[in-house]
Design a protein around this motif. Structure first.
Motif, PDB file in Angstrom:
ATOM      1  N   PHE A 116       0.834  -1.206   0.000  1.00 37.33           N
ATOM      2  CA  PHE A 116       0.000   0.000   0.000  1.00 37.33           C
ATOM      3  C   PHE A 116       0.864   1.249   0.000  1.00 37.33           C
ATOM      4  O   PHE A 116       0.646   2.179  -0.775  1.00 37.33           O
ATOM      5  N   MET A 117       1.890   1.263   0.863  1.00 42.92           N
ATOM      6  CA  MET A 117       2.728   2.452   1.005  1.00 42.92           C
ATOM      7  C   MET A 117       3.696   2.644  -0.155  1.00 42.92           C
ATOM      8  O   MET A 117       4.160   3.743  -0.401  1.00 42.92           O
ATOM      9  N   SER A 118       3.994   1.554  -0.871  1.00 45.00           N
ATOM     10  CA  SER A 118       4.913   1.662  -2.012  1.00 45.00           C
ATOM     11  C   SER A 118       4.173   1.837  -3.330  1.00 45.00           C
ATOM     12  O   SER A 118       4.796   1.961  -4.381  1.00 45.00           O
ATOM     13  N   GLY A 119       2.834   1.861  -3.262  1.00 41.30           N
ATOM     14  CA  GLY A 119       2.049   2.120  -4.460  1.00 41.30           C
ATOM     15  C   GLY A 119       1.800   0.920  -5.343  1.00 41.30           C
ATOM     16  O   GLY A 119       1.296   1.069  -6.452  1.00 41.30           O
ATOM     17  N   LYS A 120       2.103  -0.310  -4.862  1.00 38.05           N
ATOM     18  CA  LYS A 120       1.895  -1.511  -5.679  1.00 38.05           C
ATOM     19  C   LYS A 120       0.488  -2.054  -5.465  1.00 38.05           C
ATOM     20  O   LYS A 120       0.277  -3.194  -5.049  1.00 38.05           O
ATOM     21  N   HIS A 121      -0.498  -1.202  -5.773  1.00 41.61           N
ATOM     22  CA  HIS A 121      -1.874  -1.526  -5.444  1.00 41.61           C
ATOM     23  C   HIS A 121      -2.437  -2.655  -6.294  1.00 41.61           C
ATOM     24  O   HIS A 121      -3.217  -3.478  -5.816  1.00 41.61           O
ATOM     25  N   LYS A 122      -2.064  -2.709  -7.533  1.00 40.37           N
ATOM     26  CA  LYS A 122      -2.714  -3.622  -8.457  1.00 40.37           C
ATOM     27  C   LYS A 122      -2.304  -5.074  -8.245  1.00 40.37           C
ATOM     28  O   LYS A 122      -2.904  -5.979  -8.796  1.00 40.37           O
ATOM     29  N   ARG A 123      -1.269  -5.311  -7.450  1.00 34.11           N
ATOM     30  CA  ARG A 123      -0.787  -6.673  -7.234  1.00 34.11           C
ATOM     31  C   ARG A 123      -1.411  -7.340  -6.011  1.00 34.11           C
ATOM     32  O   ARG A 123      -1.148  -8.502  -5.746  1.00 34.11           O
ATOM     33  N   HIS A 124      -2.222  -6.613  -5.261  1.00 38.20           N
ATOM     34  CA  HIS A 124      -2.702  -7.142  -4.001  1.00 38.20           C
ATOM     35  C   HIS A 124      -4.228  -7.040  -3.921  1.00 38.20           C
ATOM     36  O   HIS A 124      -4.795  -5.956  -4.062  1.00 38.20           O
ATOM     37  N   PRO A 125      -4.895  -8.170  -3.679  1.00 36.58           N
ATOM     38  CA  PRO A 125      -6.363  -8.192  -3.707  1.00 36.58           C
ATOM     39  C   PRO A 125      -7.019  -7.391  -2.605  1.00 36.58           C
ATOM     40  O   PRO A 125      -8.196  -7.028  -2.728  1.00 36.58           O
ATOM     41  N   ASN A 126      -6.306  -7.116  -1.509  1.00 42.11           N
ATOM     42  CA  ASN A 126      -6.907  -6.357  -0.415  1.00 42.11           C
ATOM     43  C   ASN A 126      -6.778  -4.849  -0.605  1.00 42.11           C
ATOM     44  O   ASN A 126      -7.174  -4.089   0.275  1.00 42.11           O
ATOM     45  N   ILE A 127      -6.213  -4.425  -1.713  1.00 39.65           N
ATOM     46  CA  ILE A 127      -6.103  -2.996  -2.013  1.00 39.65           C
ATOM     47  C   ILE A 127      -7.007  -2.666  -3.189  1.00 39.65           C
ATOM     48  O   ILE A 127      -6.840  -3.189  -4.292  1.00 39.65           O
ATOM     49  N   HIS A 128      -7.989  -1.817  -2.948  1.00 40.58           N
ATOM     50  CA  HIS A 128      -8.937  -1.403  -3.989  1.00 40.58           C
ATOM     51  C   HIS A 128      -8.530  -0.032  -4.511  1.00 40.58           C
ATOM     52  O   HIS A 128      -8.259   0.884  -3.732  1.00 40.58           O
ATOM     53  N   PHE A 129      -8.501   0.100  -5.829  1.00 36.89           N
ATOM     54  CA  PHE A 129      -8.093   1.364  -6.451  1.00 36.89           C
ATOM     55  C   PHE A 129      -9.160   1.823  -7.440  1.00 36.89           C
ATOM     56  O   PHE A 129      -9.715   1.029  -8.189  1.00 36.89           O
ATOM     57  N   ASP A 130      -9.433   3.123  -7.434  1.00 42.22           N
ATOM     58  CA  ASP A 130     -10.428   3.686  -8.346  1.00 42.22           C
ATOM     59  C   ASP A 130     -10.102   5.160  -8.553  1.00 42.22           C
ATOM     60  O   ASP A 130      -9.214   5.715  -7.904  1.00 42.22           O
ATOM     61  N   ARG A 131     -10.821   5.785  -9.474  1.00 40.26           N
ATOM     62  CA  ARG A 131     -10.711   7.232  -9.669  1.00 40.26           C
ATOM     63  C   ARG A 131     -12.109   7.827  -9.732  1.00 40.26           C
ATOM     64  O   ARG A 131     -13.049   7.185 -10.214  1.00 40.26           O
ATOM     65  N   ALA A 132     -12.245   9.056  -9.239  1.00 34.91           N
ATOM     66  CA  ALA A 132     -13.572   9.662  -9.169  1.00 34.91           C
ATOM     67  C   ALA A 132     -13.452  11.178  -9.123  1.00 34.91           C
ATOM     68  O   ALA A 132     -12.348  11.727  -8.973  1.00 34.91           O
ATOM     69  N   ARG A 133     -14.593  11.820  -9.250  1.00 42.79           N
ATOM     70  CA  ARG A 133     -14.659  13.275  -9.115  1.00 42.79           C
ATOM     71  C   ARG A 133     -15.342  13.708  -7.820  1.00 42.79           C
ATOM     72  O   ARG A 133     -15.164  14.821  -7.366  1.00 42.79           O
ATOM     73  N   GLU A 134     -16.120  12.789  -7.231  1.00 38.32           N
ATOM     74  CA  GLU A 134     -16.801  13.106  -5.971  1.00 38.32           C
ATOM     75  C   GLU A 134     -17.002  11.831  -5.166  1.00 38.32           C
ATOM     76  O   GLU A 134     -17.402  10.803  -5.704  1.00 38.32           O
ATOM     77  N   ILE A 135     -16.716  11.896  -3.868  1.00 34.79           N
ATOM     78  CA  ILE A 135     -16.922  10.767  -2.967  1.00 34.79           C
ATOM     79  C   ILE A 135     -17.677  11.247  -1.740  1.00 34.79           C
ATOM     80  O   ILE A 135     -17.228  12.168  -1.044  1.00 34.79           O
ATOM     81  N   ARG A 136     -18.810  10.617  -1.492  1.00 42.43           N
ATOM     82  CA  ARG A 136     -19.556  10.858  -0.260  1.00 42.43           C
ATOM     83  C   ARG A 136     -19.117   9.812   0.752  1.00 42.43           C
ATOM     84  O   ARG A 136     -19.089   8.616   0.459  1.00 42.43           O
ATOM     85  N   ILE A 137     -18.753  10.257   1.959  1.00 44.39           N
ATOM     86  CA  ILE A 137     -18.236   9.363   2.999  1.00 44.39           C
ATOM     87  C   ILE A 137     -19.220   9.343   4.161  1.00 44.39           C
ATOM     88  O   ILE A 137     -19.420  10.359   4.834  1.00 44.39           O
ATOM     89  N   ASP A 138     -19.820   8.188   4.398  1.00 42.22           N
ATOM     90  CA  ASP A 138     -20.748   8.004   5.513  1.00 42.22           C
ATOM     91  C   ASP A 138     -20.309   6.824   6.358  1.00 42.22           C
ATOM     92  O   ASP A 138     -19.507   5.985   5.919  1.00 42.22           O
ATOM     93  N   THR A 139     -20.863   6.737   7.562  1.00 42.77           N
ATOM     94  CA  THR A 139     -20.690   5.560   8.404  1.00 42.77           C
ATOM     95  C   THR A 139     -22.047   4.885   8.576  1.00 42.77           C
ATOM     96  O   THR A 139     -23.092   5.539   8.469  1.00 42.77           O
ATOM     97  N   PRO A 140     -22.056   3.575   8.818  1.00 40.37           N
ATOM     98  CA  PRO A 140     -23.331   2.874   8.989  1.00 40.37           C
ATOM     99  C   PRO A 140     -24.151   3.459  10.131  1.00 40.37           C
ATOM    100  O   PRO A 140     -23.617   4.063  11.065  1.00 40.37           O
ATOM    101  N   ALA A 141     -25.461   3.257  10.065  1.00 40.18           N
ATOM    102  CA  ALA A 141     -26.355   3.760  11.105  1.00 40.18           C
ATOM    103  C   ALA A 141     -25.936   3.235  12.471  1.00 40.18           C
ATOM    104  O   ALA A 141     -25.675   2.048  12.648  1.00 40.18           O
ATOM    105  N   GLY A 142     -25.830   4.142  13.425  1.00 36.06           N
ATOM    106  CA  GLY A 142     -25.455   3.774  14.781  1.00 36.06           C
ATOM    107  C   GLY A 142     -23.968   3.744  15.045  1.00 36.06           C
ATOM    108  O   GLY A 142     -23.554   3.654  16.208  1.00 36.06           O
ATOM    109  N   ALA A 143     -23.140   3.807  13.998  1.00 36.24           N
ATOM    110  CA  ALA A 143     -21.691   3.775  14.175  1.00 36.24           C
ATOM    111  C   ALA A 143     -21.166   5.160  14.544  1.00 36.24           C
ATOM    112  O   ALA A 143     -21.737   6.183  14.159  1.00 36.24           O
TER     113      ALA A 143
END
Length: 294
Positions: free
Chosen positions: A234-261
């Motif tokens: 993750f820290m070295s930027g080798k995201h595409k080689r590891h299944p636990n690292i998700h990579f995407d690109r976007a213009r807007e991200i809404r960040i919420d937490t589950p109800a009650g969290a």
């Protein structure tokens, strides 16, 4: 010509003040006068910068760390004034991405003789971020790094990582990425503009400051024996080689937490600035920065 330089007198526990005399001399060597102004808060730095821009200053300098650069930049968004950066913090990740030297005299030479580059910025519900917005492990790393008194240089971020991993704490988020729902449980969520943080760690090596996009990098949960490998990737930027690292690109991200969290803390450019829920958007081509000539 006088060049306004807004500084944070408390950066690195006051160590930034030792750069003042070399800075004044460096500007004088270019036939310029450094107009040093001390800020008392992030909002004050923003107001000072906006005032200098309104007064016709072609460049307004920030002496401090990434947080100081962000505060001054907030007052320059959409103006004709350029941001000039003189390193005075710990990480100084933005200048690393822009190619601005850490040396005071060389940084002043960039302000005096460099060119203007237009970059994107992140908008976190009205708070500007030049580098990255992070939640989870990144937030804990920054907290431990900022509180370290006897660790210096880049080692402070390794110290922060080790403290944050003992034990690692997961976060639950409900993300809406350009309208698409994504439920996430993991260690860290990063939304990158520059892609550098923590004194040179690569959140996203492919991130560009002028592509009009946010790089989304998510580190999911992993068993402890595998976590070290995943974290190094993750820290070295080798995201595409590891299944636990998700990579995407976007213009807007809404960040919420589950109800009650409980709300999750949000860090921008190394500083805790907000908590969930929040929205991160990209503001393309909204800030001029003075960078070295190619």
């Amino acid at each position: 010509m006088s060049v306004p330089i807004i500084l944070n007198p408390t950066a690195r526990r006051g160590a930034v003040l030792r750069r003042i005399d070399p800075l004044v001399d460096a500007f004088a060597s270019h036939g310029l006068e450094a107009q040093l102004v001390r800020s008392t808060s992030e909002e004050h730095a923003k107001e000072l910068a906006a005032g200098f821009a309104a007064g016709g200053a072609p460049v307004v300098g920030a002496l401090g760390g990434d947080g100081m650069a962000r505060s001054v930049a907030a007052g320059l968004i959409g103006t004709n004034a350029s941001l000039g950066i003189i390193a005075g913090g710990r990480g100084n990740d933005l200048i690393g991405k822009l190619g601005i030297p850490k040396d005071t005299e060389e940084a002043v030479a960039v302000i005096a003789e460099g060119r203007d580059r237009t970059i994107d910025v992140l908008d976190l519900d009205g708070t500007i971020s030049l580098g990255n917005v992070c939640l989870g492990l990144d937030s804990a790393v920054q907290q431990h790094a900022n509180s370290a008194r006897f660790v210096r240089g880049h080692w402070v971020y390794l110290y922060g990582i080790l403290r944050a991993l003992l034990p690692p704490k997961s976060i639950d988020l409900e993300l809406t990425v350009d309208g698409q729902r994504l439920d996430f449980r993991g260690l860290t969520a990063g939304f990158a503009n520059s892609g550098r943080y923590g004194g040179g760690i690569s959140l996203s090596p492919e991130a560009q400051l002028d592509d009009g996009l946010i790089d989304v990098v998510l580190l999911r949960e992993a068993f402890l024996p595998k976590l070290a490998v995943e974290l190094l990737a993750f820290m070295s930027g080798k995201h595409k080689r590891h299944p636990n690292i998700h990579f995407d690109r976007a213009r807007e991200i809404r960040i919420d937490t589950p109800a009650g969290a409980a709300p999750v803390e949000i860090v921008a450019d190394g500083d805790a600035v907000s908590q969930t829920p929040a929205t991160v958007t990209i503001c393309p081509s909204s800030l001029k920065v003075r960078v070295p000539r190619e």
